[in-house]
Structure formats: C-alpha cells, structure tokens
Design an enzyme around this catalytic site. Structure first.
Site, PDB file in Angstrom:
ATOM      1  N   ASP A   1      -2.584   0.557  -9.791  1.00  0.00           N
ATOM      2  CA  ASP A   1      -1.898  -0.400  -8.534  1.00  0.00           C
ATOM      3  C   ASP A   1      -3.218  -0.942  -7.793  1.00  0.00           C
ATOM      4  OD1 ASP A   1      -2.234   1.224  -6.283  1.00  0.00           O
ATOM      5  OD2 ASP A   1      -1.190   2.867  -7.398  1.00  0.00           O
TER       6      ASP A   1
ATOM      7  N   ARG B   1      -8.757  -0.673  -8.231  1.00  0.00           N
ATOM      8  CA  ARG B   1      -8.844   0.578  -8.802  1.00  0.00           C
ATOM      9  C   ARG B   1      -9.070   0.733 -10.405  1.00  0.00           C
ATOM     10  NH1 ARG B   1      -3.437   4.110  -7.415  1.00  0.00           N
ATOM     11  NH2 ARG B   1      -4.716   5.569  -8.616  1.00  0.00           N
TER      12      ARG B   1
ATOM     13  N   TRP C   1       2.871  -0.962  -0.152  1.00  0.00           N
ATOM     14  CA  TRP C   1       2.838   0.089   1.253  1.00  0.00           C
ATOM     15  C   TRP C   1       1.380   0.178   2.022  1.00  0.00           C
ATOM     16  CZ3 TRP C   1       2.283   1.305  -4.023  1.00  0.00           C
ATOM     17  CH2 TRP C   1       1.258   1.626  -4.539  1.00  0.00           C
TER      18      TRP C   1
ATOM     19  N   ASP D   1      -1.663   3.132 -13.973  1.00  0.00           N
ATOM     20  CA  ASP D   1      -1.350   3.491 -12.584  1.00  0.00           C
ATOM     21  C   ASP D   1      -2.537   2.812 -11.689  1.00  0.00           C
ATOM     22  OD1 ASP D   1      -0.429   4.260  -9.996  1.00  0.00           O
ATOM     23  OD2 ASP D   1      -1.278   6.312 -10.056  1.00  0.00           O
TER      24      ASP D   1
END
Length: 184
Positions: free
Chosen positions: A91, A116, A28, A89
């Site tokens: 990503d 991250r 995204w 999470d």
C-alpha cells in the site's frame, strides 16, 4: 476509494465477486495540502483481498495510488497507481512530501514518496507525471525495475488481468509461500 460500477476506473475491477464493495484503498495517513495549486494529495491502501488477485482481477483502481483532489470541489485532478493488481500488500497510504526545489537549474514543484515496493519516486506536482523512480533498498526481487517514463514496473502488462511482474514472487494455490525481498 474504490469506484462503483459505472464510475471512472470501475472497469479495472474485473471480478464477478463484487470485490469493489470491500476492495480496500483506504486512506489512513493525513494527506498533503499544496497551497500554491490548491490541491490535496493522499496515498491509498492496497486492494482487498490482499494476497489473492485471482479474486479481484484487473488493476484495481484506485488502490496503491497517489491521488490529487481539488479541496473546494472534491473533484479528482489526477492519480498515479504505483502497483496495479498488487498481491503483496504494498500500500502507498503514507506521506507524500511536497518539495519546492531545483532540477537541472530550474525551479520545480515536486512530490517525493518512498514507496513500500522499495523505490523512491519523484513526481511533477502539477500533474503527477513521473520524473524518476530509483531503488532505495537492495535486493528487490518482485520486478526487474521501474519504467522511468511511466513510473510503472517494467514488467507490467496492461493486457493481463492478473499481473505476474517478473513471476518469481507470485503466490499461487500450488505455491502459496514465497520470500519477497526488500533488504535494507
């Protein structure tokens, strides 16, 4: 970005739930284009379901990855997966910065990415080879570190279907709440 059964990487989705069909791996954030090598480099999102690796055992390619493609043919050149079997999470859909610089007195074409997971990575642009990975935050408690040759967490075990890394931050049905630290 998830491979269907029979496609390269599909063997890393070892579940019987068909998680690959809704497995995540979205892109995204716009990728980077390298004019010199005619490649596009994109980061991908985390595997789904996010916090339950027991539903989708395996490394879950091509989630949490940096992927290089030839924009003319659409063929994948290479990939690097930051965190196989992610359960937190982490990503990596964000920007991968292309750098023309020098290392040890030699001109290099590099990629840099602040992941991250708390580590800053530098890669060789031509093939995605890890050059270094260093923490950029304090108190990383999900792993003991990053192997500087492979770029994988030092506690990654390719024989395991569910990664435990250092085991301190893993969520389980018996212990669903954990404090995962990346202190800025």
């Amino acid at each position: 970005m998830i491979p269907a059964p029979g496609e390269p990487g599909s063997e890393t989705w070892k579940d019987k739930n068909n998680a690959w069909q809704t497995g995540g791996g979205a892109m995204w954030i716009t990728g980077s284009y390298d004019v010199a090598t005619n490649q596009v480099i994109w980061g991908t999102g985390n595997p789904v379901p996010m916090f339950d690796p027991t539903y989708r055992p395996g490394d879950n390619l091509y989630t949490n990855s940096m992927i290089s493609w030839n924009p003319d043919s659409g063929e994948m050149n290479w990939y690097f997966q930051y965190l196989p079997g992610d359960m937190w999470d982490y990503d990596e859909a964000h920007t991968h910065i292309l750098i023309d610089g020098q290392m040890d007195g030699q001109a290099r074409k590099l990629i840099a990415h602040s992941a991250r997971n708390g580590f800053l990575y530098t890669f060789e642009r031509s093939n995605g080879q890890t050059i270094l990975a260093k923490p950029y935050v304090e108190n990383i408690n999900w792993t003991a570190g990053i192997d500087q040759k492979t770029g994988k967490p030092v506690d990654y075990d390719p024989k395991k279907d569910i990664q435990t890394y250092n085991g301190k931050m893993n969520q389980t049905p018996e212990s669903p709440t954990k404090k995962l630290c990346l202190r800025w």
